[in-house]
Design a protein around this motif. Structure first.
Motif, mmCIF file in Angstrom:
data_model
loop_
_atom_site.group_PDB
_atom_site.id
_atom_site.type_symbol
_atom_site.label_atom_id
_atom_site.label_comp_id
_atom_site.label_asym_id
_atom_site.label_seq_id
_atom_site.Cartn_x
_atom_site.Cartn_y
_atom_site.Cartn_z
ATOM 1 N N PRO A 105 0.888 -1.082 0.040
ATOM 2 C CA PRO A 105 0.080 -0.127 0.071
ATOM 3 C C PRO A 105 0.713 1.326 0.019
ATOM 4 C CG PRO A 105 -0.556 -1.403 1.530
ATOM 5 C CD PRO A 105 0.606 -2.064 1.141
ATOM 6 N N SER A 106 0.558 2.195 -0.753
ATOM 7 C CA SER A 106 1.394 3.550 -0.825
ATOM 8 C C SER A 106 -0.095 4.691 -0.637
ATOM 9 C CB SER A 106 1.861 3.864 -2.200
ATOM 10 O OG SER A 106 2.266 5.079 -2.183
ATOM 11 N N GLY A 107 0.177 4.710 0.953
ATOM 12 C CA GLY A 107 -1.115 5.644 1.313
ATOM 13 C C GLY A 107 -2.315 4.938 1.298
ATOM 14 N N ARG A 108 -3.579 5.798 1.179
ATOM 15 C CA ARG A 108 -4.724 4.735 1.177
ATOM 16 C C ARG A 108 -5.416 4.931 -0.110
ATOM 17 N NH1 ARG A 108 -5.830 4.299 6.204
ATOM 18 N NH2 ARG A 108 -5.081 5.765 7.655
ATOM 19 N N GLU A 109 -4.724 5.220 -1.368
ATOM 20 C CA GLU A 109 -5.287 5.407 -2.626
ATOM 21 C C GLU A 109 -4.461 4.523 -3.466
ATOM 22 O OE1 GLU A 109 -8.429 6.203 -3.111
ATOM 23 O OE2 GLU A 109 -8.630 6.389 -0.746
ATOM 24 N N ALA A 110 -3.496 4.081 -3.251
ATOM 25 C CA ALA A 110 -2.630 3.569 -4.190
ATOM 26 C C ALA A 110 -1.752 1.912 -3.670
ATOM 27 C CB ALA A 110 -1.630 4.636 -4.582
ATOM 28 N N VAL A 111 -1.175 1.318 -4.549
ATOM 29 C CA VAL A 111 -0.553 0.163 -4.341
ATOM 30 C C VAL A 111 0.554 0.022 -5.216
ATOM 31 C CG1 VAL A 111 -2.329 -1.228 -3.289
ATOM 32 C CG2 VAL A 111 -2.144 -1.226 -5.563
ATOM 33 N N GLU A 112 1.613 -0.561 -4.738
ATOM 34 C CA GLU A 112 2.820 -0.799 -5.525
ATOM 35 C C GLU A 112 3.346 -1.862 -5.709
ATOM 36 O OE1 GLU A 112 4.766 3.662 -4.233
ATOM 37 O OE2 GLU A 112 5.597 1.684 -3.363
ATOM 38 N N PHE A 113 3.751 -2.392 -6.891
ATOM 39 C CA PHE A 113 4.317 -3.649 -6.953
ATOM 40 C C PHE A 113 5.885 -3.320 -6.869
ATOM 41 C CE2 PHE A 113 0.530 -4.839 -9.329
ATOM 42 C CZ PHE A 113 0.756 -6.228 -8.936
ATOM 43 N N ARG A 114 6.609 -3.995 -5.825
ATOM 44 C CA ARG A 114 7.863 -3.785 -5.712
ATOM 45 C C ARG A 114 8.726 -5.104 -5.635
ATOM 46 N NH1 ARG A 114 8.649 -0.422 -0.595
ATOM 47 N NH2 ARG A 114 6.193 -0.383 -0.403
ATOM 48 N N PRO A 115 9.380 -5.466 -6.642
ATOM 49 C CA PRO A 115 10.254 -6.797 -6.491
ATOM 50 C C PRO A 115 11.205 -6.976 -5.338
ATOM 51 C CG PRO A 115 10.187 -5.937 -8.783
ATOM 52 C CD PRO A 115 9.654 -4.991 -7.950
ATOM 53 N N ASP A 116 11.897 -5.645 -4.949
ATOM 54 C CA ASP A 116 12.848 -5.506 -4.149
ATOM 55 C C ASP A 116 12.163 -4.738 -3.059
ATOM 56 O OD1 ASP A 116 14.683 -5.047 -2.253
ATOM 57 O OD2 ASP A 116 16.061 -4.103 -3.605
ATOM 58 N N PRO A 117 11.656 -5.343 -1.889
ATOM 59 C CA PRO A 117 10.931 -4.412 -0.828
ATOM 60 C C PRO A 117 11.742 -3.185 -0.529
ATOM 61 C CG PRO A 117 10.934 -6.712 -0.236
ATOM 62 C CD PRO A 117 12.028 -6.615 -1.487
ATOM 63 N N ASP A 118 12.967 -2.981 -0.751
ATOM 64 C CA ASP A 118 13.651 -1.632 -0.401
ATOM 65 C C ASP A 118 14.070 -0.952 -1.559
ATOM 66 O OD1 ASP A 118 14.000 -2.470 2.418
ATOM 67 O OD2 ASP A 118 15.600 -3.829 1.945
ATOM 68 N N GLY A 119 13.283 -1.594 -2.610
ATOM 69 C CA GLY A 119 13.725 -0.701 -4.003
ATOM 70 C C GLY A 119 12.505 0.027 -4.347
ATOM 71 N N PRO A 120 12.775 0.683 -5.523
ATOM 72 C CA PRO A 120 11.442 1.498 -6.300
ATOM 73 C C PRO A 120 10.358 0.664 -6.764
ATOM 74 C CG PRO A 120 13.491 1.692 -7.686
ATOM 75 C CD PRO A 120 13.889 0.895 -6.340
ATOM 76 N N PRO A 121 9.205 1.368 -6.812
ATOM 77 C CA PRO A 121 8.163 0.498 -7.202
ATOM 78 C C PRO A 121 8.387 0.036 -8.769
ATOM 79 C CG PRO A 121 7.499 2.602 -6.863
ATOM 80 C CD PRO A 121 9.007 2.589 -6.140
ATOM 81 N N SER A 122 8.027 -1.063 -9.342
ATOM 82 C CA SER A 122 8.125 -1.457 -10.807
ATOM 83 C C SER A 122 6.579 -1.028 -11.218
ATOM 84 C CB SER A 122 8.314 -3.028 -10.978
ATOM 85 O OG SER A 122 7.060 -3.524 -10.310
ATOM 86 N N LEU A 123 5.667 -0.563 -10.460
ATOM 87 C CA LEU A 123 4.365 -0.505 -11.077
ATOM 88 C C LEU A 123 3.435 0.126 -9.678
ATOM 89 C CD1 LEU A 123 2.502 -0.366 -13.486
ATOM 90 C CD2 LEU A 123 1.512 -2.592 -12.990
ATOM 91 N N GLU A 124 2.972 1.364 -10.067
ATOM 92 C CA GLU A 124 1.975 1.963 -9.172
ATOM 93 C C GLU A 124 0.606 2.054 -9.704
ATOM 94 O OE1 GLU A 124 1.561 5.461 -5.989
ATOM 95 O OE2 GLU A 124 3.042 5.962 -7.654
ATOM 96 N N LEU A 125 -0.224 1.491 -8.907
ATOM 97 C CA LEU A 125 -1.746 1.519 -9.372
ATOM 98 C C LEU A 125 -2.412 2.413 -8.361
ATOM 99 C CD1 LEU A 125 -1.901 -2.356 -9.987
ATOM 100 C CD2 LEU A 125 -1.677 -0.822 -11.733
ATOM 101 N N THR A 126 -3.320 3.392 -9.055
ATOM 102 C CA THR A 126 -4.164 4.173 -7.956
ATOM 103 C C THR A 126 -5.614 3.784 -8.114
ATOM 104 O OG1 THR A 126 -2.597 5.979 -8.820
ATOM 105 C CG2 THR A 126 -4.643 6.593 -7.972
ATOM 106 N N LYS A 127 -6.085 3.980 -6.991
ATOM 107 C CA LYS A 127 -7.527 3.231 -6.874
ATOM 108 C C LYS A 127 -8.636 4.287 -7.534
ATOM 109 C CE LYS A 127 -10.232 1.359 -3.018
ATOM 110 N NZ LYS A 127 -10.343 1.347 -1.713
ATOM 111 N N THR A 128 -9.249 3.787 -8.075
ATOM 112 C CA THR A 128 -10.383 4.419 -9.168
ATOM 113 C C THR A 128 -11.856 4.667 -8.251
ATOM 114 O OG1 THR A 128 -11.151 2.571 -10.234
ATOM 115 C CG2 THR A 128 -9.186 3.489 -11.260
ATOM 116 N N THR A 129 -12.686 5.468 -8.590
ATOM 117 C CA THR A 129 -13.789 5.651 -8.002
ATOM 118 C C THR A 129 -14.936 4.931 -8.345
ATOM 119 O OG1 THR A 129 -14.168 7.403 -9.498
ATOM 120 C CG2 THR A 129 -13.360 8.022 -7.435
ATOM 121 N N ALA A 130 -14.679 4.354 -9.845
ATOM 122 C CA ALA A 130 -15.809 3.334 -10.280
ATOM 123 C C ALA A 130 -14.923 2.335 -11.163
ATOM 124 C CB ALA A 130 -16.722 4.139 -10.991
ATOM 125 N N PRO A 131 -15.464 1.056 -11.124
ATOM 126 C CA PRO A 131 -15.036 0.109 -12.106
ATOM 127 C C PRO A 131 -15.159 0.220 -13.193
ATOM 128 C CG PRO A 131 -16.957 -0.919 -10.679
ATOM 129 C CD PRO A 131 -16.468 0.455 -10.287
#
Length: 131
Positions: A105-131
Motif C-alpha cells: 500500500p502507498s497511502g490509502r489510494e494506491a498500491v505498488e509492486f516492488r520486486p525488491d521491498p527496499d527498492g523503487p516500485p516497478s508499477l504503481e496503481l491508483t484506486k479508482t472511484t468506479a470499476p
C-alpha cells in the motif's frame, strides 16, 4: 530555570509532531483495500475483491516481464516489524513458476509492486472511484 522550561517546550513539540506524523503514515485498514486500482500509463488494472479474491489485467508485477492477466486470492499483512503488504497468492499457472507476489500500500489510494521491498516500485496503481 529558563533552560528547563525550553526543554519542556521541546519535548512537547516533539511529542505533538510524532502524533501528527503517525496519523499521516498510519496503517491501512483491511476493509479500505478492496476496489479497482489502475495505472493509466500502462493500462494495467488490479481488482481486489472484498471476498479475498483478486484479478489482474495487463500487469507486469516485476516491471521487466510482459504484462499478463492472472488472479487468485489476496491477504493483507499488517506488519509491526516492516512495511505492511498485501500478499497475492496466484492461481496455478497464472504466472508460470511464480506463485505469490507482495504488493505494498502507498497511502490509502494506491498500491505498488516492488520486486525488491527496499527498492523503487516497478508499477504503481491508483484506486479508482468506479470499476
Amino acid at each position: 530555570m529558563r533552560k528547563r522550561t525550553s526543554g519542556r517546550w521541546l519535548v512537547a513539540a516533539l511529542a505533538a509532531s510524532a502524533v501528527l506524523n503517525s496519523g499521516c503514515t498510519g496503517s491501512v485498514a483491511t476493509e479500505e483495500l478492496p476496489g479497482v486500482y489502475r495505472n493509466d500509463k500502462t493500462g494495467g488494472e488490479l481488482l481486489l475483491d472484498s471476498d479475498g479474491t483478486f484479478s489482474a489485467t495487463d500487469v507486469s508485477a516485476d516491471g521487466s516481464s510482459d504484462p499478463a492477466d492472472f488472479g487468485g486470492r489476496w491477504e493483507f499483512h499488517d506488519s509491526q516489524a516492516s512495511s505492511d503488504f498485501i500478499y497475492l497468492t496466484v492461481d496455478d499457472g497464472g504466472l508460470g513458476k511464480i506463485s505469490g507476489i507482495q504488493l505494498y500500500p502507498s497511502g490509502r489510494e494506491a498500491v505498488e509492486f516492488r520486486p525488491d521491498p527496499d527498492g523503487p516500485p516497478s508499477l504503481e496503481l491508483t484506486k479508482t472511484t468506479a470499476p
